[in-house]
Design a protein around this motif. Structure first.
Motif, short mmCIF file in Angstrom:
data_model
loop_
_atom_site.label_atom_id
_atom_site.label_comp_id
_atom_site.label_asym_id
_atom_site.label_seq_id
_atom_site.Cartn_x
_atom_site.Cartn_y
_atom_site.Cartn_z
N MET A 27 6.59 -34.99 -5.87
CA MET A 27 6.95 -33.60 -5.62
C MET A 27 6.13 -33.05 -4.46
N LEU A 28 4.84 -32.93 -4.65
CA LEU A 28 4.03 -32.38 -3.59
C LEU A 28 3.06 -33.44 -3.09
N THR A 68 8.54 -32.36 -15.08
CA THR A 68 9.08 -32.77 -13.78
C THR A 68 10.58 -33.00 -13.76
N ARG A 69 11.19 -33.19 -14.91
CA ARG A 69 12.59 -33.59 -14.89
C ARG A 69 13.57 -32.48 -15.23
N ILE A 70 13.11 -31.40 -15.83
CA ILE A 70 14.06 -30.32 -16.11
C ILE A 70 13.58 -29.01 -15.48
N GLY A 71 14.52 -28.09 -15.35
CA GLY A 71 14.24 -26.82 -14.69
C GLY A 71 13.06 -26.08 -15.29
N ARG A 114 9.80 -26.55 -13.52
CA ARG A 114 9.67 -25.78 -12.28
C ARG A 114 9.33 -24.33 -12.59
N ILE A 115 9.89 -23.85 -13.69
CA ILE A 115 9.58 -22.47 -14.08
C ILE A 115 8.09 -22.35 -14.41
N ILE A 168 5.64 -24.19 -13.23
CA ILE A 168 4.87 -24.25 -11.98
C ILE A 168 5.01 -22.93 -11.22
N GLY A 169 6.24 -22.43 -11.16
CA GLY A 169 6.48 -21.16 -10.47
C GLY A 169 5.67 -20.06 -11.12
N SER A 192 2.18 -20.33 -10.22
CA SER A 192 2.01 -20.16 -8.79
C SER A 192 1.99 -18.69 -8.42
N GLY A 237 -3.58 -22.15 -11.35
CA GLY A 237 -2.21 -22.49 -11.62
C GLY A 237 -1.40 -23.04 -10.47
N GLY A 238 -0.22 -23.54 -10.83
CA GLY A 238 0.73 -24.02 -9.83
C GLY A 238 0.57 -25.49 -9.48
N ARG A 239 -0.60 -26.05 -9.75
CA ARG A 239 -0.81 -27.44 -9.36
C ARG A 239 -1.28 -28.27 -10.54
#
Ligand SMILES: Nc1ncnc2c1ncn2[C@@H]1O[C@H](COP(=O)(O)OP(=O)(O)OP(=O)(O)O)[C@@H](O)[C@H]1O
Ligand SMILES: [Mg+2]
Lengths: 498, 328
Positions: free
Chosen positions: B1-2, B186-189, B192-193, B195-196, B199, B265-267
């Motif tokens: 990802m990053l 890492t595999r579902i939305g 990302r929420i 991490i967001g 973040s 957060g975020g990472r």
């Protein structure tokens, strides 16, 4: 006008915060596909109006909204706004720095379907479609936190387009952009409008407003002055509608200067700037201009001890100095009002009083270490008057102030240290016309009292009216160095953008 | 990802390999199946804690109460099982999850509803839970734990030299939790929420993310991991000692931060967290095998931690700004 062509009409909007009237009986009408500007001084209620139309705030009873001539409503809830395709690009963008461009653009998908499997390829290609639609360049795979402000703004725009926005509000999108970035942004706004998307645009740069908008709605002290077509409108007329005053920009009439207080000799920092030499005298205002990335801010950082030059020297009062950090610089009487004031300059939750006094707390504390609330309040009251900060109560947190007024608090905070040398990095970004004049009045007064000032700005008019001499930077080098009295405004404009 | 995280993981992996090769040459026993299995068996509980903690860190929070949550779970589960006449694995795990998640929710409640900063809230619950535990147990340990919990459950049994190298149940549970956590991060939305959310909380709120749900989920998940980890720990040591896990929270936190998670957060990634735990485990094992005093361990962990953190941030101190992030 056919009612179908009206995207939103909002009537009789009033909003009180406690006893404070932020908006009073305001009407606002937006046509489909038009670029419409909201203009007015700091604190006149622009952001509040936007928040009401987006459901962030609810108006006082009596308001009426309609969409495309139908669907009468008394208030808009966030869910209504979403359904109607109303989106805002906030001043602070509201992006996720740790996610990639593509992930930011399609973030709403994740929220709508959190249990769906992620398909990174599809995310990138979906994002790319939007990026192409706007005709811009962005790498969907890069991390948003690594992008420049201008690019982040593009990401924010892509995001609302991806969410199928019909109406986009942009609250001061150009405030932190350079000339060139602004032009790119304006081109994109035109693209949106040509695709039938209505855009409401807020900006304190009147030239921009006249350039891009078809109509402008002007607010003054929470009341609507009216909606006017921009055709045939001049900046001067716009200013007087906004402020109710006729503001004449005057040219600085410089006095006599004292001895040299700051001298740079061949200062370089690899990768940032090279061979910078100039001197600054007591009571002088020196302009430092050039496009973003030309090294203006980097030079300021080196003078202020935040970074170390790789070669060359800095002399203060004729004495070479070697600052270990900005603490040393502050001790030598240097103040630096940074570019990114909103993020770095203020503690949003603290009161306006405390924020303006924080740099001089030590001096105000008598006996040592004990805060002196009365002294702090008195200091703050003085600055509120001087800088014309629009505030209902200085004990409220800074976050309750409008954007432009927050800037003034930062300025107050540094001016309160009574520095010998002050570096003002783009001090009027996001500040309205009236206040700009107010701020420069103060700056001039300070220089008359003997303060040496470096003014960083990319607005030719500010440089022209307020400096004694100026330097133009290009790719980290000085490309021009001139006395301001020897040139005119157009010429400066030309040099900066050459 | 990053790229940043990939880099951290890669560095940790290389370090781990380098260290392992070094220890294989300098000691006789490092590169034996027996020793490697021992390390894994010993680290199972830490890995379980770490994957729970990394989720909280990624969401911008922090929780130091999980080691005590694990102790509380151990104690209550074992006591209840004894009371009902023994119980079994199924009941035990279910109860551990229920208590763990509830205590996690309690943290989330303090953080969301009463708006207490996560570090402060969990320092509070750390002391509260520990105090209650010591008060009610009077510090007494339980030695006669139920049979099902007492008997080690071998999963992989390989003949090695003159004895057998055996992998036990806890490591399988750890692997299972690692995979589930990795999947939803890492595999579902939803990942990302999270991490967001870590973040930029305000941006997440404005995007319509349900703040309460995310907070309750992440602290609940750590509670779940803590509960399961606690039960596994008592399974491994075959007893319940109320203050056995006291202090583990900081070791796990160091390992997870070493693995690239950032306070704020975020990472962070699950693999990073696992590698962080493993790296510290191999260092400790190496010190043992090399016959260096165990007192050196903390010192070395501290050094590795500080060097690693500075290495990640080193670019801030270099005078050269090679990449200019500003462009037109
Ligand atoms: N939540 C709030 N509580 C109290 N007062 C508020 C609040 N939000 C806004 N105000 C006040 O309402 C007035 C209008 O604010 P608003 O943010 O709409 O101004 P603006 O026109 O956007 O100004 P700017 O150009 O400086 O951004 C200001 O005086 C501000 O202090
Ligand atoms: Mg505003």
């Amino acid at each position: 006008m056919n009612e179908k062509n009206i995207a939103i009409s909002a009537k009789s909007i009033t909003k009180h915060f406690g006893d404070f009237t932020a908006l009073y009986n305001v009407d606002f009408e937006l046509r489909t596909g038009e670029i419409h500007c909201l203009a007015g001084e700091n604190g006149c209620g622009k952001s509040t109006l936007i928040k009401i139309i987006n459901g962030v705030y609810q108006p006082d009873p009596g308001a009426k909204f309609s969409f495309e001539g139908k669907l009468e409503k008394k208030q808009i809830l966030p869910s209504d706004a979403k359904r109607l395709g109303i989106h805002v690009i906030w001043q602070d963008l509201a992006l996720f720095p740790d996610l990639t461009v593509a992930e930011n653009i399609i973030f709403d998908h994740y929220v709508a379907k959190p249990f769906k499997l992620i398909n990174n390829k599809k995310a990138c290609s979906d994002a790319q479609i939007v990026i192409n639609q706007l005709g811009i360049f962005l790498d969907p795979r890069s991390r948003v936190g690594d992008l420049s402000i201008a690019k982040r703004q593009l990401v924010a725009i892509c995001r609302v387009i991806h969410a199928k926005a019909r109406i986009v509000f942009m609250d001061e999108p150009t405030a932190s952009l350079t000339k060139k970035e602004t032009e790119n942004l304006l081109a994109i706004v035109r693209t949106l409008s040509s695709q039938g998307i209505s855009v409401v645009f807020v900006s304190h740069r009147l030239g921009e407003v006249l350039d891009i908008c078809e109509r402008v709605t002007i607010l003054r002290d929470g009341k609507s002055v009216g909606t006017f077509p921009t055709q045939g409108m001049t900046q001067k007329k716009l200013t007087s509608l906004m402020t109710g005053l006729d503001i004449e920009l005057t040219k600085r009439n410089n006095s006599n200067f004292g001895p040299t207080v700051l001298e740079l000799k061949n200062l370089s920092r690899i990768g940032e700037f090279e061979g910078i030499s100039f001197s600054l005298r007591k009571g002088e205002i020196l302009g430092l201009t050039g496009l973003l990335g030309s090294g203006r801010t980097e030079i300021a950082h080196a003078i202020f001890g935040m970074t170390k030059a790789t070669s060359g020297e800095i002399k203060i009062d004729g004495e070479a100095v070697n600052f270990k950090s900005n603490v040393d610089a502050i001790a030598k009487g240097i103040a630096y009002v940074s570019e990114d004031r909103l993020r770095l300059g203020l503690d949003q939750m603290q009161s306006i009083n405390m924020n303006s006094a924080v740099t001089v707390i030590g001096k105000l504390s008598k006996p040592a270490f004990f805060l002196h609330p009365a002294a702090i309040r008195a200091l703050c009251t003085d600055w509120i008057k001087l800088l014309k900060i629009k505030v209902s109560n200085p004990a409220l947190p800074v976050s309750s102030l409008s954007g432009g007024n927050q800037q003034r608090v930062v300025l107050a905070k540094w001016l309160a240290t009574k520095p010998k040398i002050i570096i003002l990095d783009s001090p009027t970004v996001g500040v309205d016309v009236g206040a700009k004049v107010g701020i420069f009045d103060i700056v001039r007064k300070l220089s008359d009292e003997g303060m040496a000032i470096i003014l960083i700005s990319d607005e030719a008019s500010e440089i022209y009216h307020n400096t004694d001499s100026f330097l133009v930077l290009k790719s980290g080098r000085i490309s021009f160095s001139m006395k301001t009295s020897e040139v005119n405004e157009e010429k400066i404009e030309g040099i900066i953008n050459a | 990802m990053l790229n940043y995280l990939k880099k951290v993981e890669l560095i940790l992996l290389l370090l781990l390999i380098f260290l392992s090769v070094f220890l294989s040459y300098t000691t006789d026993s490092f590169l034996t199946l027996q020793n490697l299995f021992d390390i894994l068996n010993n680290q199972a509980v830490s890995i379980i804690f770490a994957v729970g903690l990394v989720v909280v860190l990624m969401a911008g929070g922090i929780d130091i109460s999980f080691s005590i949550v694990a102790s509380v779970v151990q104690y209550i589960v074992v006591t209840i099982m004894i009371l009902i006449g023994g119980g079994n694995w199924f009941l035990g795990i279910c109860l551990a999850i229920i208590i763990g998640v509830s205590l996690g929710f309690f943290n989330a409640l303090l953080i969301c509803k009463f708006r207490i900063v996560s570090i402060v809230a969990t320092i509070g619950t750390f002391n509260l839970f520990f105090g209650l535990l010591m008060y009610f147990t009077k510090g007494h340990s339980i030695y006669n734990i139920p049979d099902w919990l007492y008997e080690p459950i071998p999963i992989i049994d390989v003949a090695s030299g003159n004895s057998n190298a055996i992998l036990y149940l806890p490591i399988i549970v750890a692997v299972f939790l690692v995979l589930i956590t990795w999947f939803f991060l890492t595999r579902i939305g939803f990942g990302r929420i999270i991490i967001g959310f870590g973040s930029d909380l305000e941006a997440a709120r404005r995007s319509g993310v349900n703040v309460f749900l995310v907070q309750f989920f992440v602290y609940g998940w750590l509670g779940l991991c803590a509960g399961i980890g606690g039960l596994m720990q008592s399974h491994i040591v075959r007893e319940v000692v109320p203050n056995a896990l006291y202090g583990r929270e900081l070791d796990i936190l160091s390992a997870v931060v070493l693995g690239g998670a950032v306070l704020g957060g975020g990472r962070g990634t699950v693999w990073g967290a696992v590698l962080g735990v493993m790296l510290l485990a191999v260092v400790q094992n190496g010190l043992n095998l090399l016959g260096i005093t165990p007192f050196a361990f903390k010192l070395i962990v501290g050094l590795i931690f500080l060097v690693a953190i500075s290495a990640v941030n080193i670019h801030r101190f270099l005078p050269l700004k090679v990449v200019n992030t500003r462009e037109d």
